[in-house]
Design an enzyme around this catalytic site. Sequence first.
Site, PDB file in Angstrom:
ATOM      1  N   CYS A 123     -26.183 -28.188  -5.744  1.00 23.48           N
ATOM      2  CA  CYS A 123     -24.708 -28.246  -5.736  1.00 23.48           C
ATOM      3  C   CYS A 123     -24.152 -28.199  -4.318  1.00 23.48           C
ATOM      4  O   CYS A 123     -23.115 -27.581  -4.077  1.00 23.48           O
ATOM      5  CB  CYS A 123     -24.091 -27.129  -6.578  1.00 23.48           C
ATOM      6  SG  CYS A 123     -24.417 -27.319  -8.313  1.00 23.48           S
ATOM      7  N   LYS A 130     -25.868 -13.376 -10.754  1.00 26.03           N
ATOM      8  CA  LYS A 130     -26.792 -13.469  -9.624  1.00 26.03           C
ATOM      9  C   LYS A 130     -27.152 -12.097  -9.087  1.00 26.03           C
ATOM     10  O   LYS A 130     -27.910 -11.974  -8.129  1.00 26.03           O
ATOM     11  CB  LYS A 130     -26.166 -14.306  -8.499  1.00 26.03           C
ATOM     12  CG  LYS A 130     -25.995 -15.787  -8.830  1.00 26.03           C
ATOM     13  CD  LYS A 130     -25.586 -16.561  -7.598  1.00 26.03           C
ATOM     14  CE  LYS A 130     -24.913 -17.886  -7.888  1.00 26.03           C
ATOM     15  NZ  LYS A 130     -25.774 -18.910  -8.459  1.00 26.03           N
ATOM     16  N   ASP A 157     -16.743 -16.844  -0.098  1.00 27.01           N
ATOM     17  CA  ASP A 157     -17.574 -17.024  -1.286  1.00 27.01           C
ATOM     18  C   ASP A 157     -18.845 -16.209  -1.067  1.00 27.01           C
ATOM     19  O   ASP A 157     -19.751 -16.624  -0.354  1.00 27.01           O
ATOM     20  CB  ASP A 157     -17.898 -18.515  -1.462  1.00 27.01           C
ATOM     21  CG  ASP A 157     -18.844 -18.757  -2.630  1.00 27.01           C
ATOM     22  OD1 ASP A 157     -19.251 -17.769  -3.292  1.00 27.01           O
ATOM     23  OD2 ASP A 157     -19.182 -19.931  -2.872  1.00 27.01           O
ATOM     24  N   GLN A 187     -23.792 -15.569  -2.830  1.00 29.65           N
ATOM     25  CA  GLN A 187     -25.159 -15.329  -2.344  1.00 29.65           C
ATOM     26  C   GLN A 187     -25.210 -14.139  -1.398  1.00 29.65           C
ATOM     27  O   GLN A 187     -26.277 -13.848  -0.834  1.00 29.65           O
ATOM     28  CB  GLN A 187     -25.696 -16.583  -1.626  1.00 29.65           C
ATOM     29  CG  GLN A 187     -25.684 -17.849  -2.439  1.00 29.65           C
ATOM     30  CD  GLN A 187     -26.679 -17.824  -3.586  1.00 29.65           C
ATOM     31  OE1 GLN A 187     -27.560 -16.969  -3.651  1.00 29.65           O
ATOM     32  NE2 GLN A 187     -26.553 -18.761  -4.507  1.00 29.65           N
ATOM     33  N   HIS A 228     -21.115 -24.623  -1.217  1.00 27.33           N
ATOM     34  CA  HIS A 228     -21.494 -24.976  -2.589  1.00 27.33           C
ATOM     35  C   HIS A 228     -20.289 -25.705  -3.198  1.00 27.33           C
ATOM     36  O   HIS A 228     -19.145 -25.444  -2.822  1.00 27.33           O
ATOM     37  CB  HIS A 228     -21.774 -23.670  -3.340  1.00 27.33           C
ATOM     38  CG  HIS A 228     -22.252 -23.829  -4.749  1.00 27.33           C
ATOM     39  ND1 HIS A 228     -21.410 -24.140  -5.792  1.00 27.33           N
ATOM     40  CD2 HIS A 228     -23.484 -23.698  -5.296  1.00 27.33           C
ATOM     41  CE1 HIS A 228     -22.109 -24.192  -6.915  1.00 27.33           C
ATOM     42  NE2 HIS A 228     -23.370 -23.934  -6.641  1.00 27.33           N
TER      43      HIS A 228
END
Lengths: 122, 401
Positions: free
Chosen positions: B363, B223, B197, B200, B120
Amino acid sequence: MDEMVRKLKQRSTMLKHFTRDVSDDYDCFGQSEECGEQITVYLKIKSGTVEDAVFGGMNMSFILKAIADILLDAMVGRKVEELKHMKREDWLSLSGLEHLDPTKRNVAYLAIRAIENALSQC
Amino acid sequence: MDVESIRKDFPVLDRMVNGRPLVYFDNAATSQKPIQVIDAIKEYYMNHNANIHRGVHTLGTESTELYDQARKTVAEFINADEREIVFTKNATESINLVMYAWALRNLGKGDRIVLSIMEHHANLLPWLWLSKVKGVRLEWLDIDENGKIPETELNKIDGKNTRLVAVTHVSNVLGTINDVSKICKRAHENGALCLIDSSQGAPHMSVDVKKIDCDFLVFTGHKMLGPMGIGVLYGREEVMADIEPFLFGGDMIERVTTTDAVWAKPPQRFEAGTPHVAGAVGLAEAVRYLKTIGMENVREHEKNLVKHALDKFSELNNVTLYGPEDPESRAGIITFNVDGLTSNDVGILLNEEGIAVRSGRHCAHPLHDRLGIPSTVRMSFYIYNTFEEIDRTVDVISDLS
């Protein structure tokens, strides 16, 4: 599918201002792009008036194509100086699109940004 | 896991959109919020609101305790120590913090950072900028036809000046779950630090920073049922101890004179200024909510949804799917295109039926370039989504082109 989508879908099959092949005698052009969708507007100006307007682009949704076509149709024959002073809402009412829902309104804004960028070059 | 009773906790799921009950499939962009989180934030502002740390009055003390407790709750959630949790605005700020505070001051010409092509922009642009200003070289881990990083790509993580490996836990486009512990092991064997990261990942599966053995791990509250505006940077204690601050201001020092300052220890060192206390309180409540369900159950439910969706989509002949075919290596994300339509067409037409998906490039422009496609449609699932919602969506898609 609601009535507006049906109308736009139909319009997208009979576009008046869409082109794949732009000749180089246009006076000004402007572009806008969002998330992979890109539109370019080309204007031909005569004595301060929009004589012709066409658009092309990449990965354009049929909704964007239809709305852009309606917007360009509304600007042909109008004075560049008058159009330059229009706000986004003015564009929608000028072309009878003032009742678009927020989702499609966002699509219209992408086309309007390209038009504004083109006008700023005229 | 009782999806029907979970759904009752989410007021927004009662909404009608364009005359149809809302189907919310845009969870990879942001999740909806349960009433428990909404109430926790409201309760904080109604009964405790005060600035933290400074001052001895009751509300100030209560606010401080709530903020500290939130940090503990988040730390436990990923098996970290509370001193290793820095609250930020979002995952993007967490990564930028590592870039500005550590990388910008420690990396230079000849050094390399290894990323993956599925990043991303949040885990791409900070490093791209660094490569421009400091001459750091970027290496990209490529993907195979299944949208996975082949093991041979990990050879790019070598001892020849690799200083940082920064890779996503789960692709926000393909849904690919990367083997991040293997990637971090490889980074450490070659003397590099490892940043994951997990924007998600953390909302959808059990995350243990000790098992992954990463140096930094970032995620965002919104999220994972929490409010927008609160993010997390996990930084391994030994690594963070040597890093100078990124933001300067109130609350991040031991003492200050007109000529010198002694920084507070992490995490306070990295939290200058008034933090988002209500956000931290809301995030802690979201973590409690998820823990009550159990992250294993969250993952199991989403795996079942993905399996069902992949089966349903395979019956469509007007659709191209992207990402791993195997639900085991795929998070709750289904990304596709419909023949003859752009992704925005599909997004708008699904919205006509009350179905919220995301269209565009999510993104992740370099990934779309790698796939050779201008954009995609993305459905992303969470705990409150159902098989029936997938069926309703597939029915609409099958009629589209």
